[in-house]
Enzyme design. Structure first.
Site, short mmCIF file in Angstrom:
data_model
loop_
_atom_site.label_atom_id
_atom_site.label_comp_id
_atom_site.label_asym_id
_atom_site.label_seq_id
_atom_site.Cartn_x
_atom_site.Cartn_y
_atom_site.Cartn_z
N ASP A 84 0.80 -1.23 0.00
CA ASP A 84 0.00 0.00 0.00
C ASP A 84 0.83 1.28 0.00
O ASP A 84 0.29 2.37 0.22
CB ASP A 84 -0.96 0.05 1.21
CG ASP A 84 -2.06 -0.98 1.10
OD1 ASP A 84 -2.28 -1.47 -0.03
OD2 ASP A 84 -2.69 -1.28 2.12
N GLU A 90 33.76 16.71 -12.96
CA GLU A 90 33.88 16.06 -11.65
C GLU A 90 35.02 15.06 -11.55
O GLU A 90 34.79 13.87 -11.31
CB GLU A 90 32.56 15.37 -11.30
CG GLU A 90 31.98 14.48 -12.40
CD GLU A 90 30.68 13.80 -11.96
OE1 GLU A 90 30.71 13.16 -10.90
OE2 GLU A 90 29.68 13.91 -12.67
#
Ligand code: GLY
Ligand code: MN
Ligand code: MN
Length: 446
Positions: free
Chosen positions: A41, A387
């Site tokens: 759920d 990077e």
């Protein structure tokens, strides 16, 4: 804090451009992402498919865009969820068909429940089907079923699409070049990411847990209007900084160690992607500083190579040259720069490339090579990361003990312009003295 005010994209212009790129005898179908179950759920927070969002801005699940150039009843159809007061009480508000029509400015909005009936008709007498194949096996099966339905009418004189073309290819080439509104939103995403990093620099203390520092940074992202991180934050203290995609973030930050922080906020569905490496106690040790200065010099050399007309691999090559020079100077490697690069022995310490496209996806879409296999040239409006890093595994006996367990990466987000590289993340300190000063200011604040 006022709500973030972001510019609106011209989605209709994007759809028109895409239809120009499609053959007029084509029809395109572009679904948003499927909601994903996390556990009983509970769903993962819904994030629409980037290509679908790029063309519609429509953020609800269960939505599909169809483009049928020249279609008499309208070229652009958005299928979405109709209003449903009961479901909306449970799951939240829906735009509904009228709301979506108003919001997306398409020609027609139809219920998602009508897609099965309507779409095969839209395939009739179209020669090409444009569809992002392979992204969802469920949707792939539905599309093939619809094509078979259209095919079954050939005895009635219908034609159906003989070819399926990957529409993502066309959209991704459009997404690679950022327009002024996208650049403004990227600046906001990178700016908020940078604010989180600066806050992290001020808050970092020995004894904190990695997730506490991540929480400090992500708190700033959320407070400034980012609904989500662009990717799971990496906060790696000490040897964890040598794990490129470390996300456990549950170790203690120790006095005398470095901490590598790779964190970015998502804003308006665009990603920031920034890395800084800090000394946990606010002052780099001589050994840490030696490595850090090599990575910083490499990063600056790479940024300088982000120029219109240079190839997308140039900036990686520039980064590697400076890293290798540093490794030779520190006597971690020996031989000539060219030989080390040729043999690839530096890859033990630098195993990734120097950057990637940045946009709606952190590793954004778009080819790096042209069809003839040559690296493509940088053009104004492209955005990429720079990077470089060095990672000395704690158990690599070939590395002098002084540097073992040190991992350093420095990452900025750069817009390619005719005037040179525009470093969107330049507001985040990276010079040794600047980093130490910001950390000291944080300590002084208490
Ligand atoms: N944060 C993922 C990357 O830097 O590529
Ligand atoms: Mn990153
Ligand atoms: Mn990156």
């Amino acid at each position: 804090m006022p709500k973030l005010d972001l510019p609106r994209h011209d989605y209709a212009a994007r759809r028109r451009l895409l239809m120009q790129k499609m053959h007029t005898a084509g029809v395109a179908i572009i679904p948003t992402a499927a909601p994903k179950s996390r556990n009983s759920d509970v769903q993962y927070p819904f994030r629409g498919d980037s290509d679908f969002l790029y063309l519609t801005g429509f953020t609800e699940p269960e939505a599909v865009l169809v483009l049928a150039p020249g279609h008499a009843d309208g070229e652009e159809i958005l299928f979405c969820r109709p209003r449903d007061p009961e479901r909306e009480t449970w799951d939240g508000r829906r735009a509904g068909l009228e709301g979506a029509l108003e919001q997306c400015q398409v020609d027609r909005c139809l219920s998602i429940h009508d897609l099965n009936d309507v779409f095969p008709q839209l395939l009739e007498n179209r020669e090409l089907l444009f569809y992002p194949m392979g992204q969802s096996t469920d949707f792939d099966a539905r599309v093939m079923h619809w094509r078979n339905v259209a095919k079954s009418k050939i005895r009635q004189g219908m034609r159906y699409p003989l070819e399926v073309v990957d529409v993502a290819e066309l959209i991704h080439e459009m997404r690679l070049f950022k327009d002024p509104e996208e650049i403004e939103i990227l600046r906001a995403a990178v700016g908020i990411s940078g604010a989180g990093h600066r806050h992290g620099m001020r808050q970092c203390r020995p004894g904190m847990l990695e997730y506490e520092l991540a929480a400090e940074i992500e708190h700033v992202f959320r407070r400034l209007g980012s609904p989500s991180v662009a990717y799971p934050s990496i906060v790696g203290g000490g040897i964890n900084g040598c794990i490129l995609h470390y996300t456990e973030n549950d170790a203690e930050l120790r006095d005398g160690d470095l901490v590598l922080i790779d964190a970015g906020a998502e804003v308006g569905a665009y990603a920031g992607d920034i890395t800084r490496t800090l000394p946990v106690n606010g002052v780099f040790s001589p050994a840490q500083r030696e490595v850090y200065e090599v990575v910083l010099a490499s990063q600056k050399a790479a940024i300088a190579a982000v120029q219109v007309g240079r190839s997308v691999t140039d900036y990686h090559d520039e980064a590697v040259k400076v890293l290798v020079d540093g490794l030779l100077e520190l006597n971690i490697l020996s031989g000539s720069r060219d030989a080390v690069i040729e043999q690839g022995s530096y890859k033990a310490f630098y195993m990734h490339r120097t950057g990637h496209w940045l946009g709606m996806d952190v590793h954004d879409v778009g080819h790096y090579r042209s069809a003839d296999q040559s690296w493509r040239k940088l053009e104004a409006g492209m955005v990429l990361t720079v990077e470089p890093g060095l990672y000395f595994s704690p158990d690599n006996p070939s590395v002098p003990e002084r540097w073992r367990g040190i991992g350093v990466r420095i990452e900025d987000d750069v817009l390619v312009t005719t005037g040179g590289p525009d470093v969107l993340s330049s507001g985040v300190p990276k010079e040794v003295a600047e980093v130490e000063a910001m950390m000291a200011a944080g300590w002084a604040e208490g």
